[in-house]
Structures are given as structure tokens and as C-alpha cells.
Design a protein around this motif. Structure first.
Motif, PDB file in Angstrom:
ATOM      1  N   GLN A  52      20.042   4.444  13.179  1.00  0.00           N
ATOM      2  CA  GLN A  52      20.484   5.837  12.653  1.00  0.00           C
ATOM      3  C   GLN A  52      21.032   6.674  13.702  1.00  0.00           C
ATOM      4  OE1 GLN A  52      16.340   6.396  10.419  1.00  0.00           O
ATOM      5  NE2 GLN A  52      17.630   7.630   9.220  1.00  0.00           N
ATOM      6  N   GLY A  53      22.063   7.461  13.391  1.00  0.00           N
ATOM      7  CA  GLY A  53      22.517   8.387  14.367  1.00  0.00           C
ATOM      8  C   GLY A  53      23.461   7.848  15.185  1.00  0.00           C
ATOM      9  N   GLN A  54      23.668   6.397  15.146  1.00  0.00           N
ATOM     10  CA  GLN A  54      24.644   5.572  16.254  1.00  0.00           C
ATOM     11  C   GLN A  54      26.285   5.420  15.329  1.00  0.00           C
ATOM     12  OE1 GLN A  54      23.684   1.216  16.574  1.00  0.00           O
ATOM     13  NE2 GLN A  54      24.692   1.576  18.600  1.00  0.00           N
ATOM     14  N   THR A  55      27.173   5.603  16.327  1.00  0.00           N
ATOM     15  CA  THR A  55      28.478   5.412  15.729  1.00  0.00           C
ATOM     16  C   THR A  55      28.956   4.454  16.198  1.00  0.00           C
ATOM     17  OG1 THR A  55      29.392   6.934  17.566  1.00  0.00           O
ATOM     18  CG2 THR A  55      28.808   7.991  15.269  1.00  0.00           C
ATOM     19  N   GLN A  56      29.984   3.626  15.690  1.00  0.00           N
ATOM     20  CA  GLN A  56      30.872   2.704  16.120  1.00  0.00           C
ATOM     21  C   GLN A  56      32.054   2.686  15.398  1.00  0.00           C
ATOM     22  OE1 GLN A  56      28.884  -1.392  15.899  1.00  0.00           O
ATOM     23  NE2 GLN A  56      30.551  -2.579  16.716  1.00  0.00           N
ATOM     24  N   THR A  57      33.159   2.399  15.956  1.00  0.00           N
ATOM     25  CA  THR A  57      34.574   2.088  15.664  1.00  0.00           C
ATOM     26  C   THR A  57      34.781   0.767  15.215  1.00  0.00           C
ATOM     27  OG1 THR A  57      35.434   4.116  16.802  1.00  0.00           O
ATOM     28  CG2 THR A  57      37.067   2.529  15.742  1.00  0.00           C
ATOM     29  N   PHE A  58      35.038   0.282  13.916  1.00  0.00           N
ATOM     30  CA  PHE A  58      35.420  -1.017  13.416  1.00  0.00           C
ATOM     31  C   PHE A  58      36.875  -1.149  13.574  1.00  0.00           C
ATOM     32  CE2 PHE A  58      31.199  -0.538  12.389  1.00  0.00           C
ATOM     33  CZ  PHE A  58      30.608  -1.715  11.402  1.00  0.00           C
ATOM     34  N   ALA A  77      43.318   2.194   5.457  1.00  0.00           N
ATOM     35  CA  ALA A  77      42.505   3.106   4.586  1.00  0.00           C
ATOM     36  C   ALA A  77      41.201   2.582   4.733  1.00  0.00           C
ATOM     37  CB  ALA A  77      43.075   3.263   3.263  1.00  0.00           C
ATOM     38  N   TRP A  78      40.353   3.357   5.216  1.00  0.00           N
ATOM     39  CA  TRP A  78      38.773   2.936   5.219  1.00  0.00           C
ATOM     40  C   TRP A  78      37.774   3.216   4.173  1.00  0.00           C
ATOM     41  CZ3 TRP A  78      37.086  -0.855   8.803  1.00  0.00           C
ATOM     42  CH2 TRP A  78      38.015  -1.222   9.987  1.00  0.00           C
ATOM     43  N   PRO A  83      28.250   5.394   1.393  1.00  0.00           N
ATOM     44  CA  PRO A  83      28.462   6.523   2.289  1.00  0.00           C
ATOM     45  C   PRO A  83      27.313   7.471   2.471  1.00  0.00           C
ATOM     46  CG  PRO A  83      29.349   7.351   0.030  1.00  0.00           C
ATOM     47  CD  PRO A  83      28.814   5.876  -0.165  1.00  0.00           C
ATOM     48  N   THR A  84      26.191   7.339   1.833  1.00  0.00           N
ATOM     49  CA  THR A  84      25.018   8.221   2.373  1.00  0.00           C
ATOM     50  C   THR A  84      24.381   7.430   3.059  1.00  0.00           C
ATOM     51  OG1 THR A  84      23.842   7.286   0.515  1.00  0.00           O
ATOM     52  CG2 THR A  84      24.850   9.538   0.101  1.00  0.00           C
ATOM     53  N   ILE A  85      24.654   5.906   3.251  1.00  0.00           N
ATOM     54  CA  ILE A  85      23.786   5.014   4.214  1.00  0.00           C
ATOM     55  C   ILE A  85      24.718   4.920   5.786  1.00  0.00           C
ATOM     56  CG2 ILE A  85      23.030   2.726   4.573  1.00  0.00           C
ATOM     57  CD1 ILE A  85      22.294   2.584   1.835  1.00  0.00           C
ATOM     58  N   ALA A  86      25.927   4.719   5.447  1.00  0.00           N
ATOM     59  CA  ALA A  86      26.849   4.620   6.540  1.00  0.00           C
ATOM     60  C   ALA A  86      28.149   5.184   5.827  1.00  0.00           C
ATOM     61  CB  ALA A  86      27.130   3.042   7.062  1.00  0.00           C
ATOM     62  N   SER A  87      28.833   6.260   6.832  1.00  0.00           N
ATOM     63  CA  SER A  87      29.895   6.715   6.223  1.00  0.00           C
ATOM     64  C   SER A  87      31.080   6.209   7.467  1.00  0.00           C
ATOM     65  CB  SER A  87      30.010   8.478   6.423  1.00  0.00           C
ATOM     66  OG  SER A  87      29.526   8.641   7.865  1.00  0.00           O
ATOM     67  N   VAL A  88      32.408   6.512   6.968  1.00  0.00           N
ATOM     68  CA  VAL A  88      33.261   5.826   7.584  1.00  0.00           C
ATOM     69  C   VAL A  88      34.583   6.767   7.720  1.00  0.00           C
ATOM     70  CG1 VAL A  88      34.159   4.613   5.922  1.00  0.00           C
ATOM     71  CG2 VAL A  88      34.903   3.851   8.301  1.00  0.00           C
ATOM     72  N   HIS A 104      28.642  -1.744   2.843  1.00  0.00           N
ATOM     73  CA  HIS A 104      29.638  -2.561   3.153  1.00  0.00           C
ATOM     74  C   HIS A 104      31.020  -1.617   3.399  1.00  0.00           C
ATOM     75  CE1 HIS A 104      27.181  -5.054   0.652  1.00  0.00           C
ATOM     76  NE2 HIS A 104      27.558  -6.134   1.292  1.00  0.00           N
ATOM     77  N   ILE A 105      31.493  -1.833   4.519  1.00  0.00           N
ATOM     78  CA  ILE A 105      32.545  -1.098   4.820  1.00  0.00           C
ATOM     79  C   ILE A 105      33.955  -1.982   4.683  1.00  0.00           C
ATOM     80  CG2 ILE A 105      33.729   0.213   7.037  1.00  0.00           C
ATOM     81  CD1 ILE A 105      30.905   1.165   6.361  1.00  0.00           C
ATOM     82  N   ALA A 106      34.846  -1.242   4.170  1.00  0.00           N
ATOM     83  CA  ALA A 106      36.199  -1.982   3.651  1.00  0.00           C
ATOM     84  C   ALA A 106      37.392  -1.257   4.362  1.00  0.00           C
ATOM     85  CB  ALA A 106      36.208  -2.065   2.219  1.00  0.00           C
ATOM     86  N   ALA A 107      38.461  -2.179   4.622  1.00  0.00           N
ATOM     87  CA  ALA A 107      39.823  -1.809   5.385  1.00  0.00           C
ATOM     88  C   ALA A 107      40.712  -1.950   4.037  1.00  0.00           C
ATOM     89  CB  ALA A 107      39.909  -1.943   6.554  1.00  0.00           C
ATOM     90  N   ASP A 108      41.595  -1.402   3.471  1.00  0.00           N
ATOM     91  CA  ASP A 108      42.855  -1.725   3.103  1.00  0.00           C
ATOM     92  C   ASP A 108      43.930  -1.432   3.606  1.00  0.00           C
ATOM     93  OD1 ASP A 108      41.708  -2.444   0.260  1.00  0.00           O
ATOM     94  OD2 ASP A 108      41.294  -0.277  -0.054  1.00  0.00           O
ATOM     95  N   VAL A 109      44.315  -2.633   4.329  1.00  0.00           N
ATOM     96  CA  VAL A 109      45.471  -2.936   5.204  1.00  0.00           C
ATOM     97  C   VAL A 109      46.962  -2.984   4.223  1.00  0.00           C
ATOM     98  CG1 VAL A 109      46.474  -3.883   7.105  1.00  0.00           C
ATOM     99  CG2 VAL A 109      44.149  -3.518   6.925  1.00  0.00           C
ATOM    100  N   THR A 110      48.015  -2.225   4.542  1.00  0.00           N
ATOM    101  CA  THR A 110      49.091  -2.193   3.786  1.00  0.00           C
ATOM    102  C   THR A 110      50.335  -2.514   4.868  1.00  0.00           C
ATOM    103  OG1 THR A 110      48.297  -0.641   2.180  1.00  0.00           O
ATOM    104  CG2 THR A 110      50.851  -1.175   2.334  1.00  0.00           C
ATOM    105  N   ILE A 111      51.118  -3.354   4.896  1.00  0.00           N
ATOM    106  CA  ILE A 111      52.123  -3.701   5.466  1.00  0.00           C
ATOM    107  C   ILE A 111      53.315  -3.840   4.355  1.00  0.00           C
ATOM    108  CG2 ILE A 111      53.395  -5.385   6.883  1.00  0.00           C
ATOM    109  CD1 ILE A 111      50.709  -5.964   7.952  1.00  0.00           C
ATOM    110  N   GLY A 112      54.214  -3.019   4.463  1.00  0.00           N
ATOM    111  CA  GLY A 112      55.381  -3.168   3.458  1.00  0.00           C
ATOM    112  C   GLY A 112      54.946  -2.609   1.980  1.00  0.00           C
ATOM    113  N   THR A 113      55.011  -3.652   1.156  1.00  0.00           N
ATOM    114  CA  THR A 113      54.684  -3.327  -0.236  1.00  0.00           C
ATOM    115  C   THR A 113      53.194  -4.131  -0.519  1.00  0.00           C
ATOM    116  OG1 THR A 113      56.021  -5.264  -1.130  1.00  0.00           O
ATOM    117  CG2 THR A 113      56.769  -3.034  -1.055  1.00  0.00           C
TER     118      THR A 113
END
Length: 214
Positions: A52-58, A77-78, A83-88, A104-113
Motif C-alpha cells: 500500500q502506498g507504493q508506486t511502480q511504472t509498468f 491506453a492503460w 481502480p480502488t485497489i490499484a489505480s493506473v 489486473h492492469i491492462a494496456a491497449d496498444v495501437t499501431i496503425g489500425t
């Protein structure tokens, strides 16, 4: 005269066919990414514990069909499913541990279409409780994240190396073995004795970290 006319027509027809009317001639532009195909997204760390209180860049790395980094301009887009347990942060991937639980942390990565999603699991543990397993990422930005990393005595740190090679050299007596030049791999180290362990990358000046074993 008739024979000459037929011969001329045959030559003319052959010339037209040889000018590429059938689409077989000329060149085409290579597909985006120099022939690569954007197939998946790798999140780092993929599984980790945070206090709790720790931060980390994924980080979210687009991969090609061979499992290598896709060479193309990507947007990310993260989101967090809890979000009440771990915000990003939606653009940087900075995760903040808020309350105990699993997110669960998700990243939607877009390249072109094309858009692909990668996910990671993070367990948030109460403040004052050191985890038995944790992850430290040696990033392409030449930092160890997170640092310091707290750990229970006898616990294991997974050092996660991305595409840029780093080392882990411990300067504290009683530390586990150093880690030589590594990239695109994860390496575990177990800490059996309480104390504060300092380490650095011997390749990149100023890249330093700390493990606090309780």
C-alpha cells in the motif's frame, strides 16, 4: 500482305503484354513495420506484489510474429479492473497501490489500425507487511523499478530484464550472487538474511537500487 499484317499484330500484342498490363511488373511498398506483423503485447512486470502506498511504472511492449519488439509507432491506453485497489495512469502506466487485494492492469496498444491488449496481475499487500515474492524491472529507461523493494526474509526477488541489457551488482555483504549482462530474461535471487542490500548496474552509471529485507 496478309502474312505481314498478322505478324505485325502478333508483335504489337506481345509488346502490350510485356508492359505490365497483367500486374506482374513493378514494385510494391513493404507492409508497415518492414514486413513484421504486430501479434501481441508483453506487460512488465506480468505478475508482482506491491505494498500500500507504493508506486511502480509498468511497461507495454508490442511484439512481432517472432516474439521480438515490433518496430512501429505505438500508442498505449492503460486501465485497471479494480481502480480502488490499484489505480493506473492512463498514458504513463504508473500504478499506485491503494488497498489490499488483487487487480489486473491492462494496456491497449495501437499501431496503425491494429490494437492488441496485454494484462498483468498485481497483488496489493497491507502496509507494514513485506511480501515473500516481488519483482524489480530493469527498464529500458535505465532505472530499477520499484526501488527500494521490501521483501520478507527468505523471500525472492525476480529481476526482470527488458530489451536493453543491464547487470545487477550487489555492494552489500551477504547479498546473493550478482547477475551478469542480461536482456529479455527474468532472473531470481533469494535473500535469506534481514538487512538493506544496495546494488547497481555496471553498464549504466547512476542506475542503482535497493532491497530491504525484513
Amino acid at each position: 500482305m496478309t502474312t505481314l499484317r498478322l505478324t505485325c499484330l502478333a508483335v504489337l500484342a506481345a509488346g502490350v503484354a510485356g508492359c505490365g498490363g497483367g500486374g506482374g511488373g513493378g514494385t510494391t511498398d513493404p507492409p508497415p513495420g518492414g514486413g513484421q506483423v504486430f501479434t501481441s503485447v508483453e506487460i512488465a512486470p506480468s505478475t508482482t506484489s506491491m505494498t500500500q502506498g507504493q508506486t511502480q511504472t509498468f511497461t507495454a511492449t508490442p511484439l512481432n510474429q517472432s516474439g521480438g519488439t515490433f518496430a512501429g509507432t505505438a500508442t498505449r491506453a492503460w486501465t485497471s479492473d479494480q481502480p480502488t485497489i490499484a489505480s493506473v495512469d492512463g498514458t504513463s502506466g504508473l500504478v499506485t497501490a491503494l488497498t489490499p487485494g488483487t487487480a489486473h492492469i491492462a494496456a491497449d496498444v495501437t499501431i496503425g489500425t491494429v490494437t492488441k491488449r496485454g494484462t498483468a496481475t498485481v497483488e496489493i499487500i497491507p502496509a507494514g507487511t513485506a511480501p515473500a515474492q516481488a519483482t524489480v524491472t530493469a527498464t529500458t529507461g535505465q532505472v530499477f523499478q520499484p526501488t527500494p523493494q521490501r521483501l520478507a526474509r527468505g523471500g525472492t526477488i525476480t529481476f526482470l530484464f527488458q530489451s536493453l541489457a543491464h547487470t545487477v551488482v550487489f555492494t552489500t555483504s551477504g547479498a546473493p550472487a550478482d547477475i551478469g549482462t542480461s536482456a529479455n530474461v527474468s532472473v531470481d535471487r533469494t535473500f535469506n538474511t534481514a538487512g538493506t542490500y544496495e546494488y547497481h548496474c555496471s553498464i549504466h552509471a547512476g542506475m542503482e537500487g535497493q532491497v530491504i529485507v525484513e
